[in-house]
Design a protein around this motif. Structure first.
Motif, PDB file in Angstrom:
ATOM      1  N   SER A   1       0.811  -1.215   0.000  1.00  5.20           N
ATOM      2  CA  SER A   1       0.000   0.000   0.000  1.00  5.20           C
ATOM      3  C   SER A   1       0.845   1.265   0.000  1.00  5.20           C
ATOM      4  O   SER A   1       1.880   1.340   0.673  1.00  5.20           O
ATOM      5  CB  SER A   1      -0.913   0.011   1.228  1.00  5.20           C
ATOM      6  N   ASN A   2       0.394   2.272  -0.767  1.00  4.58           N
ATOM      7  CA  ASN A   2       0.954   3.615  -0.742  1.00  4.58           C
ATOM      8  C   ASN A   2      -0.169   4.601  -0.452  1.00  4.58           C
ATOM      9  O   ASN A   2      -1.218   4.563  -1.109  1.00  4.58           O
ATOM     10  CB  ASN A   2       1.585   3.980  -2.095  1.00  4.58           C
ATOM     11  N   ILE A   3       0.047   5.490   0.509  1.00  2.00           N
ATOM     12  CA  ILE A   3      -0.909   6.566   0.790  1.00  2.00           C
ATOM     13  C   ILE A   3      -0.373   7.815   0.109  1.00  2.00           C
ATOM     14  O   ILE A   3       0.517   8.494   0.627  1.00  2.00           O
ATOM     15  CB  ILE A   3      -1.083   6.795   2.311  1.00  2.00           C
ATOM     16  N   GLU A   4      -0.891   8.101  -1.081  1.00  2.27           N
ATOM     17  CA  GLU A   4      -0.373   9.188  -1.899  1.00  2.27           C
ATOM     18  C   GLU A   4      -1.499   9.769  -2.757  1.00  2.27           C
ATOM     19  O   GLU A   4      -2.546   9.142  -2.944  1.00  2.27           O
ATOM     20  CB  GLU A   4       0.738   8.680  -2.842  1.00  2.27           C
ATOM     21  N   ASP A   5      -1.234  10.946  -3.307  1.00  2.00           N
ATOM     22  CA  ASP A   5      -2.107  11.549  -4.299  1.00  2.00           C
ATOM     23  C   ASP A   5      -1.912  10.810  -5.621  1.00  2.00           C
ATOM     24  O   ASP A   5      -0.805  10.752  -6.154  1.00  2.00           O
ATOM     25  CB  ASP A   5      -1.754  13.034  -4.462  1.00  2.00           C
ATOM     26  N   VAL A   6      -2.992  10.257  -6.172  1.00  2.00           N
ATOM     27  CA  VAL A   6      -2.869   9.418  -7.367  1.00  2.00           C
ATOM     28  C   VAL A   6      -2.612  10.227  -8.635  1.00  2.00           C
ATOM     29  O   VAL A   6      -2.352   9.640  -9.699  1.00  2.00           O
ATOM     30  CB  VAL A   6      -4.130   8.547  -7.566  1.00  2.00           C
ATOM     31  N   HIS A   7      -2.658  11.558  -8.550  1.00  2.00           N
ATOM     32  CA  HIS A   7      -2.386  12.364  -9.738  1.00  2.00           C
ATOM     33  C   HIS A   7      -0.910  12.364 -10.124  1.00  2.00           C
ATOM     34  O   HIS A   7      -0.548  12.744 -11.237  1.00  2.00           O
ATOM     35  CB  HIS A   7      -2.871  13.800  -9.520  1.00  2.00           C
ATOM     36  N   THR A   8      -0.056  11.956  -9.183  1.00  2.00           N
ATOM     37  CA  THR A   8       1.373  11.777  -9.469  1.00  2.00           C
ATOM     38  C   THR A   8       1.771  10.428  -8.879  1.00  2.00           C
ATOM     39  O   THR A   8       2.059  10.329  -7.688  1.00  2.00           O
ATOM     40  CB  THR A   8       2.214  12.905  -8.852  1.00  2.00           C
ATOM     41  N   LEU A   9       1.764   9.407  -9.693  1.00  2.00           N
ATOM     42  CA  LEU A   9       2.001   8.054  -9.191  1.00  2.00           C
ATOM     43  C   LEU A   9       3.482   7.858  -8.861  1.00  2.00           C
ATOM     44  O   LEU A   9       4.346   8.149  -9.694  1.00  2.00           O
ATOM     45  CB  LEU A   9       1.558   7.026 -10.234  1.00  2.00           C
ATOM     46  N   PRO A  10       3.804   7.355  -7.664  1.00  2.00           N
ATOM     47  CA  PRO A  10       5.205   7.222  -7.222  1.00  2.00           C
ATOM     48  C   PRO A  10       5.856   5.925  -7.704  1.00  2.00           C
ATOM     49  O   PRO A  10       6.469   5.188  -6.921  1.00  2.00           O
ATOM     50  CB  PRO A  10       5.063   7.238  -5.698  1.00  2.00           C
ATOM     51  N   TYR A  11       5.728   5.656  -9.004  1.00  2.00           N
ATOM     52  CA  TYR A  11       6.271   4.430  -9.583  1.00  2.00           C
ATOM     53  C   TYR A  11       7.029   4.775 -10.860  1.00  2.00           C
ATOM     54  O   TYR A  11       6.721   5.761 -11.529  1.00  2.00           O
ATOM     55  CB  TYR A  11       5.150   3.434  -9.897  1.00  2.00           C
ATOM     56  N   PRO A  12       8.001   3.941 -11.229  1.00  2.00           N
ATOM     57  CA  PRO A  12       8.773   4.222 -12.457  1.00  2.00           C
ATOM     58  C   PRO A  12       7.953   3.966 -13.716  1.00  2.00           C
ATOM     59  O   PRO A  12       6.889   3.332 -13.676  1.00  2.00           O
ATOM     60  CB  PRO A  12       9.950   3.245 -12.351  1.00  2.00           C
ATOM     61  N   ASP A  13       8.457   4.457 -14.831  1.00  2.00           N
ATOM     62  CA  ASP A  13       7.835   4.210 -16.127  1.00  2.00           C
ATOM     63  C   ASP A  13       7.832   2.710 -16.438  1.00  2.00           C
ATOM     64  O   ASP A  13       8.719   1.960 -16.000  1.00  2.00           O
ATOM     65  CB  ASP A  13       8.612   4.919 -17.241  1.00  2.00           C
TER      66      ASP A  13
END
Length: 252
Positions: free
Chosen positions: A116-128
């Motif tokens: 799980s990640n608690i983040e704003d989904v408008h900028t996904l914290p994952y690589p291309d």
């Protein structure tokens, strides 16, 4: 209410709903998290499980694929995915810590691991080019759609699949009028039955207005194609009140 043309829809949605999206929805979902799944069951007249099964029937999976569930909420989709293919590596992202805590408890009770990640989904914290599959269910009405769909396109591997499900704006004005009338009743009834707090009760009008300015199934397909997905297929349910979309990131 007649929504603006598709070309300017996102600008109009953001101008109208930005304050709700940035300031109020966190409190709403913190309020409803403990009873979110039960409220959906009641509001859907017991069809919530059927909706989930219909959506899952559109999702193609292969063993050991890496999957991201965007706006994962209480992990209903992640759990359903793992029940079908336990070898998947499932990631969840949601801005609501409270919803994800309920989802974590549900997954762990069944012996499943969802990262799980608690983040704003408008900028996904994952690589291309990172995920084989991305899912997004019942949340796009509350998002800057083009921005999120572009981020999903970025993190999908070439040939990766994006599966989307949400309540949509019906093309028929008659269906639309009946639909909103029913939703107004549902919002009142579930608020009463589950004793919703002020945050959820104060957003009842917003939930209707968000649908009135959202997309039909055909319009959402057009948005996905404009963002580079191909092919894009869709299926409307209940005269366009709900829709399922499958969109592929073309191979390199």
């Amino acid at each position: 209410m007649t929504p603006p043309p598709v070309a300017t829809r996102e600008i109009a949605r953001e101008e109208r709903f930005n304050d709700v999206w940035t300031r109020e929805l966190n409190e709403v979902f913190a309020d409803v998290a403990p009873y979110y799944d039960r409220a959906n069951f009641v509001a859907s007249l017991g069809l919530w499980g059927w909706f989930l099964r219909q959506f899952m029937a559109t999702v193609d999976l292969q063993p050991r694929e890496r999957v991201l569930d965007v706006c994962a909420g209480t992990n209903a989709i992640g759990i359903a995915l793992l029940r079908r293919e336990p070898t998947l590596e499932v990631h969840a992202i949601d801005r609501s810590r409270e919803m994800q805590e309920v989802g974590r408890q549900r997954a762990e009770a069944l012996g499943f691991r969802i990262r799980s990640n608690i983040e704003d989904v408008h900028t996904l914290p994952y690589p291309d080019n990172h995920f084989d599959v991305v899912t997004l269910q019942f949340a796009s009405r509350h998002l800057r759609v083009r921005r999120v769909f572009s981020e999903i396109h970025r993190v999908l591997k070439p040939g990766g699949r994006f599966y989307h499900c949400d309540m949509l704006r019906p093309s028929s004005r008659t269906v639309e009028t009946l639909y909103y009338g029913y939703l107004r009743f549902c919002l009142w009834f579930t608020g009463f039955v589950f004793r919703s707090g002020p945050a959820a009760l104060n957003c009842k009008k917003y939930f209707i207005h968000a649908l009135q300015m959202f997309y039909s199934a055909e319009e959402l397909s057009a948005v996905l194609r404009e963002l580079g997905y191909a092919p894009v297929t869709s299926k409307s349910v209940f005269a366009g009140m709900m829709g399922f979309h499958r969109a592929v990131k073309p191979p390199a």
